[in-house]
Each structure stands twice: as structure tokens, then as C-alpha cells.
Design a protein around this motif. Structure first.
Motif, PDB file in Angstrom:
ATOM      1  N   MET A   1      22.676  35.522 -12.811  1.00  0.00           N
ATOM      2  CA  MET A   1      22.768  34.712 -11.592  1.00  0.00           C
ATOM      3  C   MET A   1      24.009  35.182 -10.848  1.00  0.00           C
TER       4      MET A   1
ATOM      5  N   ASP B   1      26.156  35.369  -6.965  1.00  0.00           N
ATOM      6  CA  ASP B   1      26.413  34.812  -5.629  1.00  0.00           C
ATOM      7  C   ASP B   1      26.961  35.926  -4.739  1.00  0.00           C
TER       8      ASP B   1
ATOM      9  N   HIS C   1      27.851  34.531 -11.953  1.00  0.00           N
ATOM     10  CA  HIS C   1      27.911  33.216 -12.598  1.00  0.00           C
ATOM     11  C   HIS C   1      27.348  33.247 -14.013  1.00  0.00           C
TER      12      HIS C   1
ATOM     13  N   ALA D   1      27.862  26.953 -10.078  1.00  0.00           N
ATOM     14  CA  ALA D   1      28.091  27.241  -8.665  1.00  0.00           C
ATOM     15  C   ALA D   1      29.162  26.304  -8.118  1.00  0.00           C
TER      16      ALA D   1
ATOM     17  N   TYR E   1      22.229  32.034  -4.381  1.00  0.00           N
ATOM     18  CA  TYR E   1      22.379  32.273  -5.819  1.00  0.00           C
ATOM     19  C   TYR E   1      21.130  33.005  -6.272  1.00  0.00           C
TER      20      TYR E   1
END
Length: 185
Positions: free
Chosen positions: A81, A83, A94, A132, A142
């Protein structure tokens, strides 16, 4: 190169047809491999997926991720994941989980990893999921990605970074599927 000779072998129609078939085959394979998550509402992360700290008050729980249609020959998976909108100049990782066995097709929300899977340090320097927490007033993307690999496991050092896992995932990749969710506070 003798263009007249090549024209006799392959007409423009033949070349166009071959290119169209190759493109269609690639799209068909890409359309089969997909990722989805119930840890979202209307394309947005749930509060459970937000950090509990750094100004955020979420559950810091990894999202549920389910995938299907992996390419033939898949021997393991990597789930990430990322960002791309983080104010760092290079985005923010993440979550990076490697060496997920090919027999697995889902990671439960906040759940433990399957046997053999490896939690890689996120960009906060912690193994596993880091929720997040976009800056106040900003809407971030994301990107959850599942990489299908042709190797049973990545040979990673104990201090592997998300960048190294990404490099090795591309080097050993058979395909990938992504889902982008939004998040803001």
C-alpha cells in the motif's frame, strides 16, 4: 534491409492484425487479475485503516485485501500500500508484505500474516502496516497492489526496504493488480 522483400512476407493488414491480437491477449490477461477490498466505503479508506498517532485517530488496521485471476505460474505474492501524494518527494510506503504463498488469495483486515509471509518495514521504519494519515485538508490516493511472482519467495535481507522489495517484485513479476482508495481528514 530490403523493404520490398518484407512487404511480400507481411502485408500491413497482417502486421496490424498480429499487433491487435497481441494487445488483446495482454488486456485479457490483465483484466483477469484483480484486487478488491471490503475495507473501504465508496472508494475511501475506513477510519480503521488510518493511523493512531501523528494527528490521526484511527484503528491502524491493515485493510482486507482479496485477489483473483493471478497469472499462470504464480508461485508467491507481494502486497503493498503506497501513498504517491505524501509530501516527501518520493511518496510513502504504508505496507509491504512479501513471500505470501501462492495458495493464499486474501489477507484479512488487521489479521495475522499467513505462514511464510514476511512483513517489511514501512516508511516509518516499523514492520507491517502503518496507517494512513494525510495532512489535514488533503485528499490522498492509497494504491494497494498485489504482485504475482514467478518465484516461491524473494531472497531478502533482514533490513529490506520497500524499494528493494519493489525492485525484486518487478524482476520476478508475472503481473500485478491494483486498487486505489482515497483518504482525507
Amino acid at each position: 534491409m530490403n523493404l520490398n522483400f518484407n512487404r511480400k512476407i507481411f502485408s500491413r493488414k497482417t502486421v496490424g492484425l498480429l499487433a491487435t491480437l497481441a494487445l488483446a491477449a495482454g488486456f485479457a490477461q490483465a483484466a483477469e487479475f484483480k484486487v478488491e477490498s471490503v475495507s473501504q466505503q465508496d472508494g475511501r479508506l475506513l477510519n480503521a485503516q488510518f493511523a493512531n498517532g501523528m494527528g490521526c485517530q484511527g484503528g491502524n488496521q491493515s485493510p482486507q485485501v482479496k485477489w483473483s485471476g493471478a497469472p499462470a505460474g504464480t508461485r508467491s505474492f507481494v502486497v503493498t500500500m503506497y501513498d504517491p501524494d505524501a509530501p516527501t518527494g518520493s511518496g510513502w510506503w504504508h505496507w509491504v508484505t512479501a513471500n505470501i504463498p501462492a495458495s493464499v488469495s486474501e489477507l484479512p483486515a488487521g489479521g495475522k500474516l499467513p505462514a511464510g509471509a514476511l512483513a517489511i518495514n514501512n516508511d516509518a521504519g516499523q514492520p507491517g502496516y502503518g496507517g494512513a494519515c494525510p495532512p489535514l485538508g488533503q485528499n490522498h490516493r492509497y494504491v494497494i497492489t498485489v504482485h504475482a511472482l514467478k518465484v516461491e519467495k524473494l531472497d531478502l535481507p533482514p533490513n529490506a526496504t520497500p524499494a528493494l522489495v519493489g525492485f525484486m517484485s518487478w524482476a520476478h513479476g508475472l503481473g500485478k493488480a491494483s486498487l486505489t482508495l482515497m483518504g482525507s481528514r
